[in-house]
Design an enzyme around this catalytic site. Structure first.
Site, PDB file in Angstrom:
ATOM      1  N   SER A  36      86.803  17.648  30.633  1.00 52.94           N
ATOM      2  CA  SER A  36      85.485  17.399  31.225  1.00 52.94           C
ATOM      3  C   SER A  36      85.242  18.292  32.423  1.00 52.94           C
ATOM      4  O   SER A  36      84.103  18.610  32.755  1.00 52.94           O
ATOM      5  CB  SER A  36      85.358  15.937  31.663  1.00 52.94           C
ATOM      6  OG  SER A  36      85.142  15.095  30.570  1.00 52.94           O
ATOM      7  N   ASP A  93      75.436  13.737  30.801  1.00 50.32           N
ATOM      8  CA  ASP A  93      76.599  13.040  31.352  1.00 50.32           C
ATOM      9  C   ASP A  93      76.157  11.693  31.889  1.00 50.32           C
ATOM     10  O   ASP A  93      75.299  11.046  31.283  1.00 50.32           O
ATOM     11  CB  ASP A  93      77.238  13.920  32.441  1.00 50.32           C
ATOM     12  CG  ASP A  93      78.748  13.751  32.530  1.00 50.32           C
ATOM     13  OD1 ASP A  93      79.190  12.634  32.812  1.00 50.32           O
ATOM     14  OD2 ASP A  93      79.472  14.735  32.315  1.00 50.32           O
ATOM     15  N   HIS A 123      81.316  10.847  37.220  1.00 50.45           N
ATOM     16  CA  HIS A 123      81.646  11.919  36.281  1.00 50.45           C
ATOM     17  C   HIS A 123      80.527  12.955  36.194  1.00 50.45           C
ATOM     18  O   HIS A 123      80.771  14.172  36.229  1.00 50.45           O
ATOM     19  CB  HIS A 123      81.919  11.299  34.909  1.00 50.45           C
ATOM     20  CG  HIS A 123      82.555  12.214  33.917  1.00 50.45           C
ATOM     21  ND1 HIS A 123      81.826  13.074  33.120  1.00 50.45           N
ATOM     22  CD2 HIS A 123      83.850  12.400  33.576  1.00 50.45           C
ATOM     23  CE1 HIS A 123      82.649  13.745  32.319  1.00 50.45           C
ATOM     24  NE2 HIS A 123      83.887  13.354  32.585  1.00 50.45           N
TER      25      HIS A 123
END
Length: 779
Positions: free
Chosen positions: A551, A145, A220
């Site tokens: 996600s 990520d 994220h």
């Protein structure tokens, strides 16, 4: 001394008094605490100096029993309203009173979770199903990520044993103060970054904007990794929303982060390098919340890397994508990848849009700024009427006319640009607030955002109604009331509208996604580099953030897979996926009845093309009874059935050691997958005639629950003219590890092209239910 005659009136009076006291007690017993949300803009002028007096008057107007209803608290900061002990009738009467937005029963809160462990049934006593520590059961979840923010409390390693000696991962120092000596510990056991492909494609990295290190500048990666395996952090919230103890799905698993995504995207060369390192380091699960659409497996870098990982006993979990609700929008569809769609939780963040005509509409918001809207309603304008752009309704940068929106609430349509950016556009143009309306593509799905100005997102129906009011009233006004956190929302889960859907365009005979997991409004750890909206203009800094997407659902399954691998180290990646799929649920249960999971995009029943096998149920997955197992050779045979050449197989399997036998017949229907996707070909395209077609699938079940006799049942929905025949209809197992095979024949009459149908096949021994979804398509 009084006579008996003189005592009778006294005794009667005492009896009446006693009865009255009993009635009072009964009335008091029926009362429960309710939270009453009030529209402050509707407050009569005589209460202008004291809103609490208005609340009290509203309460007294419905309180007719004795003792009178009691107000507990008057609120005017986190919400406008009050809490009170009410009877059900008082609550009902109050809900219909002027100025009342909602009357919600109080929910019991415990400091334990971001909500998902409890929602998934693995909080509290269920944790006893899974190992808590121990080197033999240690699992490292590798997250590819945007890196990690190592200072987050979610990476606290308190109580964890030493890092296993078999772990070969590294912690790399780099820019922005990422010091390997202090960044990694017994929880965050590895942190590496890969940027060569990115810089080769995009030019030298702008180190003023992003860090040449594993540090997460975006948020994220920190969010996904803490969702999968973050430590328990008491007192977590986003501005007071979703308050509780934040924890990942596998709070005692280890985490290793591989930064492969940058401001310019995630490049396949970097992704493959990260996957390569993660497998070599010793990760037992890889979690990739990224994708690039569906492609042939021999040209799909993620699929190729995942094949190698699976071959080396590593489970790979990937997000399905956020391109829903359109059909055939999936990413990461290779059968050796666990593909995860998104569903909602039973938690919401309500906000109310109160119009000048007295009507109010429920939406969502995470706004918690220090500049609320005025208590009196203010003008509201539709963005399309305050712009010179043909797309002015979308509130794109530079499209709003400042003199037309100054000091007003602006109604914007969702689409094209980020939801939070629309709010920034409104704010910068001088708007006081924003109502963000869904379009048909989003339906009634509500995704909460930490907007930079007072704002609320509303569904398509509510948005249409508000537009109608704005268009018909010569002086339309409104206000927005943000109401905090609500739990116990029903129905839940529902399939998120944004969650990508099947059918699988690469291989229609493989049903994808495999399952859904929580992916809407998820609270997890965040970077210290960016604000909760991710916008450069957002100077706020938070330890936790609430965001949505597949996600977020992917790392839920990654963490659950780590739990199952800890509980069953002997299980293969395919066995773990099978356990999660065959124990998933596709309907709501309660009150002695069940109904199909719903789709947020349509409000109607969802299908296996939306949710795969269903919503994960980890408490059941730890003891599935039977599993559908698969190995490398099975996947190669699958490629042979797809007529892959030796060169294409080598591209996927990384060597030329695998080949297709010339004298063997291969069938995609023979892949031992835990679901069935039956694709019929309609030659003439009109469905005419009475011809029938039979498609045969074979499967093998392996006992992981010991001896048992399993009987099969099938149920079909909207699949007229289809017959399902299972042979044998009963399988008897005598020990763990024993395998039994069966054949399913799906016979269909000719159907028009484009027809679909669905069903479910279940093996049960009375204790375990091993369920597989069935999807039919006619093309």
């Amino acid at each position: 001394m009084r006579s008996i005659g003189m005592l009778r009136p006294l005794l009667l009076a005492l009896a009446v008094a006693a009865a009255a006291t009993t009635a009072v007690a009964v009335a008091a017993d029926k009362r429960k605490t309710y939270i009453v949300h009030m529209a402050k803009s509707a407050m009569p002028a005589e209460y202008a100096d004291d809103h609490a007096e208005w609340y009290g008057a509203s309460l007294r107007s419905v309180s007719t029993s004795t003792p009178a209803a009691k107000m507990l608290y008057a609120y005017d900061t986190v919400l406008h309203g009050f809490s009170a002990r009410l009877t059900p009738q008082e609550a009902s009467d109050l809900a219909s009173a002027d100025g009342v937005l909602a009357v919600n029963p109080e929910a019991r809160y415990e400091l334990h979770t971001t909500r998902t462990p409890e929602f998934l049934g693995i909080a509290g006593g269920q944790e006893g199903l899974f190992p808590q520590s121990g080197t033999a059961a240690d699992v490292v979840v590798g997250v590819l990520d945007t890196g990690a923010w190592p200072e987050s409390k979610s990476y606290d390693d308190a109580g964890l044993p030493e890092v296993p000696s078999w772990w070969k991962g590294a912690c790399e120092s780099g820019a922005s103060g990422f010091d390997a000596a202090s960044a990694c510990n017994r929880k965050l056991v590895g942190a590496r970054f890969f940027s060569k492909g990115y810089e080769a494609a995009m030019g030298p990295m702008d180190t003023d904007r992003e860090s040449r290190s594993p540090r997460d500048d975006d948020g994220h990666g920190t969010h996904t990794s803490s969702t999968a395996a973050g430590a328990a952090v008491p007192g977590a919230s986003l501005f007071g929303f979703a308050a509780g103890t934040a924890r990942g799905m596998a709070p005692r698993a280890r985490v290793a982060v591989y930064k492969v995504c940058w401001l310019g995207g995630c490049f396949s060369s970097d992704i493959l390098a990260g996957m390569d390192a993660a497998v070599a380091d010793g990760c037992g699960v890889l979690s990739l919340s990224l994708g690039g659409g569906a492609a042939d497996y021999s040209r799909d870098s993620v699929a190729i890397g995942a094949f190698a990982a699976t071959e080396q006993n590593v489970l790979v979990s990937c997000s399905a994508g956020n391109a829903g609700p359109g059909s055939s929008t999936l990413s990461n569809v290779a059968p050796w990848i666990t593909t995860v769609g998104a569903g909602t939780l039973d938690r919401d963040f309500p906000a109310y849009v109160v119009l000048g005509d007295g009507k109010n509409y429920t939406g969502v918001s995470l706004y918690s700024g220090n500049k609320p809207l005025p208590s009196a309603p203010i003008p509201i304008v539709y963005a399309a009427n305050a712009s010179n752009s043909t797309a002015g309704n979308l509130c794109m940068p530079g499209t709003l006319t400042p003199e037309k929106v100054a000091g007003k609430i602006v109604l914007c349509d969702r689409g094209v640009s980020a939801r939070v950016q629309k709010g920034l556009v409104v704010r910068d143009a001088g708007g006081a607030g924003m109502v963000l309306s869904n379009t048909a593509a989003n339906g009634q799905e509500l995704v909460a955002d930490a907007h930079l100005l007072p704002a609320a997102g509303v569904g398509e129906r509510e948005g249409t109604a508000i537009k109608s009011y704005v268009a018909s009233d010569p002086n339309p006004t409104a206000t927005i009331v943000v109401a905090g956190t609500q739990v116990g929302v029903r129905p839940s889960p529902v399939v998120a509208a944004f969650s990508s859907r099947g059918p699988n365009m690469v291989t229609p005979e493989i049903l994808k996604p495999d399952m859904i997991a929580p992916g809407v409004n998820i609270l997890a750890a965040w970077t210290g580099k960016a604000g909760p909206t991710g916008l450069e203009a957002d100077t706020r800094r938070v330890g936790f953030n609430i965001i949505s997407g597949t996600s977020m659902s992917c790392p839920h399954v990654s963490g659950l897979a780590a739990l199952l691998r800890s509980a069953h180290p002997e299980w293969s990646p395919a066995a773990v996926r099978s356990a999660l799929m065959t124990t998933a649920y596709a309907s709501y249960s309660g009150g002695g009845s069940s109904s199909p999971l719903l789709d947020a995009a349509t409000g109607a029943a969802a299908t296996p093309f939306d949710y795969g096998a269903g919503h994960v149920d980890p408490a059941r997955a730890v003891d599935p009874g039977l599993v559908y197992d698969l190995g490398t050779r099975d996947y190669v045979d699958f490629l042979c059935a797809l007529k892959y050449s030796s060169t294409m197989i080598a591209a996927v399997a990384r060597s030329g050691q695998y080949a297709c036998a010339e004298n063997k017949t291969y069938s995609v229907g023979s892949l031992n997958y835990p679901s069935f996707s039956v694709a019929y070909s309609t030659a003439n395209g009109d469905g005419g005639g009475d011809s029938t077609t039979t498609v045969t699938h074979t499967r093998t079940l392996t006992s992981v629950g010991g001896a048992g006799t399993y009987k099969v049942s099938t149920a079909l929905a909207a699949a007229k003219g289809v017959a399902v025949d299972v042979e044998p209809a009963e399988l008897e197992f005598t020990k763990v590890g024993e395998k039994k095979s069966y054949t399913v024949k799906f016979t269909s009459k000719s159907q028009p092209s484009g027809t679909t149908g669905f069903g479910r096949l279940v093996w049960s021994d009375g204790k375990h239910s091993v369920a597989s979804p069935i999807a039919f398509t006619w093309t």
